[in-house]
Design a protein around this motif. Structure first.
Motif, PDB file in Angstrom:
ATOM      1  N   TYR A 199       0.825  -1.205   0.000  1.00 54.47           N
ATOM      2  CA  TYR A 199       0.000   0.000   0.000  1.00 54.47           C
ATOM      3  C   TYR A 199       0.858   1.253   0.000  1.00 54.47           C
ATOM      4  O   TYR A 199       1.993   1.250   0.472  1.00 54.47           O
ATOM      5  CB  TYR A 199      -0.902   0.022   1.233  1.00 54.47           C
ATOM      6  N   GLU A 200       0.252   2.336  -0.504  1.00 59.73           N
ATOM      7  CA  GLU A 200       0.926   3.629  -0.490  1.00 59.73           C
ATOM      8  C   GLU A 200       0.628   4.314   0.844  1.00 59.73           C
ATOM      9  O   GLU A 200      -0.524   4.380   1.275  1.00 59.73           O
ATOM     10  CB  GLU A 200       0.375   4.481  -1.643  1.00 59.73           C
TER      11      GLU A 200
ATOM     12  N   TYR B 172       2.715   7.398   1.891  1.00 60.16           N
ATOM     13  CA  TYR B 172       2.925   8.829   1.636  1.00 60.16           C
ATOM     14  C   TYR B 172       3.707   8.987   0.341  1.00 60.16           C
ATOM     15  O   TYR B 172       3.981   8.004  -0.349  1.00 60.16           O
ATOM     16  CB  TYR B 172       3.618   9.485   2.836  1.00 60.16           C
ATOM     17  N   ASP B 173       4.084  10.226   0.014  1.00 62.62           N
ATOM     18  CA  ASP B 173       4.709  10.509  -1.280  1.00 62.62           C
ATOM     19  C   ASP B 173       5.842   9.544  -1.622  1.00 62.62           C
ATOM     20  O   ASP B 173       5.975   9.100  -2.753  1.00 62.62           O
ATOM     21  CB  ASP B 173       5.264  11.941  -1.295  1.00 62.62           C
TER      22      ASP B 173
ATOM     23  N   ARG C  78      -2.518   0.281   8.951  1.00 57.95           N
ATOM     24  CA  ARG C  78      -2.323   1.129   7.766  1.00 57.95           C
ATOM     25  C   ARG C  78      -2.992   2.487   7.995  1.00 57.95           C
ATOM     26  O   ARG C  78      -2.421   3.529   7.685  1.00 57.95           O
ATOM     27  CB  ARG C  78      -2.940   0.428   6.551  1.00 57.95           C
ATOM     28  N   TYR C  79      -4.201   2.469   8.541  1.00 63.17           N
ATOM     29  CA  TYR C  79      -4.893   3.722   8.821  1.00 63.17           C
ATOM     30  C   TYR C  79      -4.143   4.590   9.823  1.00 63.17           C
ATOM     31  O   TYR C  79      -4.058   5.801   9.684  1.00 63.17           O
ATOM     32  CB  TYR C  79      -6.321   3.457   9.307  1.00 63.17           C
TER      33      TYR C  79
ATOM     34  N   LEU D 271      -1.371   6.146   7.922  1.00 56.66           N
ATOM     35  CA  LEU D 271      -1.859   7.171   6.986  1.00 56.66           C
ATOM     36  C   LEU D 271      -2.184   8.461   7.725  1.00 56.66           C
ATOM     37  O   LEU D 271      -1.815   9.550   7.289  1.00 56.66           O
ATOM     38  CB  LEU D 271      -3.110   6.665   6.262  1.00 56.66           C
ATOM     39  N   ASP D 272      -2.890   8.335   8.854  1.00 52.29           N
ATOM     40  CA  ASP D 272      -3.259   9.514   9.632  1.00 52.29           C
ATOM     41  C   ASP D 272      -2.015  10.260  10.076  1.00 52.29           C
ATOM     42  O   ASP D 272      -1.889  11.471   9.889  1.00 52.29           O
ATOM     43  CB  ASP D 272      -4.077   9.115  10.866  1.00 52.29           C
TER      44      ASP D 272
ATOM     45  N   HIS E 201      -0.105  11.914   7.050  1.00 52.90           N
ATOM     46  CA  HIS E 201      -0.751  13.043   6.386  1.00 52.90           C
ATOM     47  C   HIS E 201      -0.885  14.257   7.296  1.00 52.90           C
ATOM     48  O   HIS E 201      -0.776  15.383   6.837  1.00 52.90           O
ATOM     49  CB  HIS E 201      -2.101  12.615   5.798  1.00 52.90           C
ATOM     50  N   VAL E 202      -1.140  14.023   8.571  1.00 54.19           N
ATOM     51  CA  VAL E 202      -1.206  15.158   9.497  1.00 54.19           C
ATOM     52  C   VAL E 202       0.170  15.823   9.599  1.00 54.19           C
ATOM     53  O   VAL E 202       0.300  17.044   9.531  1.00 54.19           O
ATOM     54  CB  VAL E 202      -1.714  14.711  10.890  1.00 54.19           C
TER      55      VAL E 202
ATOM     56  N   GLY F 207       2.633  15.657   7.346  1.00 53.32           N
ATOM     57  CA  GLY F 207       2.943  16.269   6.057  1.00 53.32           C
ATOM     58  C   GLY F 207       2.200  17.571   5.853  1.00 53.32           C
ATOM     59  O   GLY F 207       2.690  18.493   5.215  1.00 53.32           O
ATOM     60  N   PHE F 208       0.992  17.649   6.393  1.00 53.04           N
ATOM     61  CA  PHE F 208       0.196  18.864   6.255  1.00 53.04           C
ATOM     62  C   PHE F 208       0.662  19.951   7.233  1.00 53.04           C
ATOM     63  O   PHE F 208       0.843  21.098   6.848  1.00 53.04           O
ATOM     64  CB  PHE F 208      -1.282  18.556   6.502  1.00 53.04           C
ATOM     65  N   GLN F 209       0.853  19.566   8.478  1.00 55.05           N
ATOM     66  CA  GLN F 209       1.178  20.589   9.479  1.00 55.05           C
ATOM     67  C   GLN F 209       2.641  21.014   9.429  1.00 55.05           C
ATOM     68  O   GLN F 209       2.955  22.146   9.760  1.00 55.05           O
ATOM     69  CB  GLN F 209       0.801  20.094  10.872  1.00 55.05           C
TER      70      GLN F 209
ATOM     71  N   PRO G 213       6.048  17.686   3.764  1.00 53.90           N
ATOM     72  CA  PRO G 213       6.217  16.314   3.284  1.00 53.90           C
ATOM     73  C   PRO G 213       7.610  15.761   3.576  1.00 53.90           C
ATOM     74  O   PRO G 213       7.777  14.555   3.773  1.00 53.90           O
ATOM     75  CB  PRO G 213       5.987  16.444   1.783  1.00 53.90           C
TER      76      PRO G 213
ATOM     77  N   GLU H 132       5.099  12.428  -5.969  1.00 51.44           N
ATOM     78  CA  GLU H 132       4.631  11.087  -5.651  1.00 51.44           C
ATOM     79  C   GLU H 132       5.406  10.059  -6.448  1.00 51.44           C
ATOM     80  O   GLU H 132       5.625  10.221  -7.641  1.00 51.44           O
ATOM     81  CB  GLU H 132       3.129  10.996  -5.933  1.00 51.44           C
TER      82      GLU H 132
END
Lengths: 272, 263
Positions: A51-52, A54-55, A72-73, A76-77, A80-81, A83-85, A88, A250
């Motif tokens: 599975y993917e 992140y970038d 996995r979840y 992912l959480d 992404h949090v 990478g956003f805050q 990346p 990506e």
């Protein structure tokens, strides 16, 4: 009854035995780092195992699909949090593994009144250059280790150390084609050993001081070829490339079935 | 949970104020007296292969030019872009949220967010931003353009500051310089010898540069083209192959041949 220390140790040992049994039927997963990027290869019987995250990060899993989904979840959480805050560039496998995955898996394993995660996970991160590639491997008990250039998920630690030796004879790899060939071969060896070695060969014993070669040796070529041929005809080959040369943020790309067909050496193709 | 692939939900769980991107200032100056950067020209138009989206590069605060190299046409993923007009702080944050939302959805749900879903995500953000938009401190009126893979065509949507969504048939404009080019676009479509949507890439790109130059002529907050400083608008193309940015050299050539010399 688990209040006594002895009982607790016994319970953990039982749990190891139970978990080791769960993985003997699982599909090994091979990960190799080469010039163009990182290749993750396995077979599946319907549920994907790669599975993917992140970038630049992919996850390879072995174990129960529901447990893998949960973990996995969580990854992912976290990715992404972060990478956003932040950025990346701050999302790295080292942090995901040490601060995210390992404590969760370890806690679940040691809480003996609750169910452990039936999962072994490999995280791969592709860098700008090959020496910046990172691979992390985590066991069902929360023990993790960093691996260089070659990573493997398999039922036992002895298979892992044996294949790491074998990898040294086959590397370095310079193209996607050779990465595919070598990964497929290594997968064949791991799969063969996993089903042929006695069931006493477990994670626990393999990780003690026993030399790997005393447990098993590399099977001969005909055995490997027939194992791969047989699996190719029954299961779906799953290959993901983290492409260093994608030219985009990506890097994750699932190789299509037609692409895979052209990469599989004819000796492994099922006889028609 | 986040099991539905909702990144906003995940952000909220981590204490990020998604629903209040830009809080209106309490008791602060009225919008007319605050120097908030809003001047801009962004537009999107359909042409033969898909959609072209362009934005000038000037950021202003009142009558002060803050920056001349802003990028207002932002790639959200391989098939969609957001051209922003309005308060940059809020607009850039929205773009960042959307970019991560789309990624998060794709990776967690193992399928791309549909084109409709992407539109909804933007509308939701704009609606939750309404108080700041009305106060003037967080006004954003963007253009969303993308390639709808289900229907196999490029599409353009534009929004008012409260999040109402409108689909553009041929083109959409936004920002302080937009009234100038809106007139030109209307005229060209009607009496310009064929609709803009029928133009090939070369003609459409020339047209885009001419429009931007016209906007800059009448709007001090629009940057236009500054050939001396090698400063060209950002122009992106959206087609079945995805989003591509035109290199400055291509724009430079077209500008000197077909815009500057009044061919």
């Amino acid at each position: 009854m688990y209040e006594e220390p002895y009982r607790w140790i016994e319970a953990v040992a039982n749990r190891r035995q139970y978990l080791d049994d769960q993985f003997t039927q699982g599909n090994p997963l091979v990960v190799v780092s080469f010039t163009q990027g990182i290749l993750l290869l396995t077979f599946n019987r319907g549920t994907e195992k790669v599975y993917e995250i992140y970038d630049r990060i992919a996850l390879g899993g072995m174990g129960h699909p529901a447990d893998l989904e949960k973990l996995r979840y969580a990854l992912l959480d976290m990715a992404h949090v972060e990478g956003f805050q932040r950025s990346p560039a701050d999302v790295t496998v080292s942090r995901l593994m040490k601060n995210g995955l390992a404590p969760v898996i370890k806690q679940a394993f040691e809480e003996i009144f609750k169910a452990p995660y039936i999962a072994k996970i490999l995280l791969a991160e592709v860098g700008a250059t090959q020496d910046r590639d990172r691979l992390f491997n985590i066991n069902y008990d929360g023990m993790f280790e960093e691996q260089r250039e070659f990573g493997l998920l398999a039922a036992s630690a002895s298979i892992r150390s044996l294949l790491t030796q074998e990898w040294k004879n086959l590397s370095p790899l310079s193209s996607l084609r050779s990465a595919m060939e070598v990964s497929l071969r290594l997968w064949g060896i791991a799969s063969y050993l996993q089903t042929s070695t006695p069931s006493t060969d477990t994670e626990e014993q393999g990780s003690t001081s026993l030399p790997a070669t005393s447990m098993s040796t590399i099977p001969d070529d005909t055995a490997i070829v027939s194992r791969i041929r047989e699996t190719l005809s029954k299961e779906t080959l799953e290959c993901v490339l983290l492409d260093r040369e994608s030219g985009r943020m990506e890097t994750y790309r699932t190789l299509s079935q037609s692409e895979l067909q052209s990469f599989i050496p004819s000796v492994f193709q099922p006889a028609t | 949970m986040g099991q539905q692939g909702d990144f906003l939900h995940v952000l909220r769980e981590h204490g990020y104020a998604v629903d209040n991107l830009c809080q209106p200032f309490n008791g602060g100056a009225s919008p007319g007296h605050t120097d908030i950067t809003t001047g801009t020209t962004v537009f999107a138009l359909k042409y033969v292969d898909g959609v072209l989206v362009a934005g000038d590069r000037r950021a202003t605060a009142g009558n002060v030019v803050m920056y001349d190299r802003t990028d207002k046409v932002l790639e959200l993923d391989r098939f969609s872009v957001l051209a922003i007009a309005g308060v940059p702080a809020t607009a850039f944050e929205m773009a960042r949220i959307l970019e991560h939302s789309f990624k998060y959805y794709r990776r967690s749900q193992l399928q791309d967010l549909s084109f409709e879903g992407k539109l909804r995500a933007l509308s939701t953000l704009l609606k939750s931003n309404a108080p700041a938009a009305l106060a003037g401190t967080g006004t954003v009126a963007p253009i969303f353009a993308g390639y709808d893979q289900l229907e196999g065509c490029g599409k353009i949507f534009f929004y008012d500051i409260l999040g109402a969504e409108f689909e553009a048939v041929e083109y959409a404009v936004s920002g302080s310089g937009s009234s100038t080019i809106r007139g030109i676009l209307f005229y060209m479509n009607r009496w310009g010898g064929g609709p803009v949507a029928g133009m090939n890439e070369e003609d459409a790109l020339t047209f885009v540069l001419r429009l931007m130059t016209s906007a800059a002529e009448f709007d001090s907050a629009t940057g236009g083209v500054d050939a001396q400083a090698q400063l060209y608008p950002v122009v992106k193309r959206i087609s079945a192959e995805g989003v591509r940015t035109f290199p400055a050299e291509r724009l430079k050539l077209l500008f000197s041949e077909k815009v500057l010399n009044h061919v």
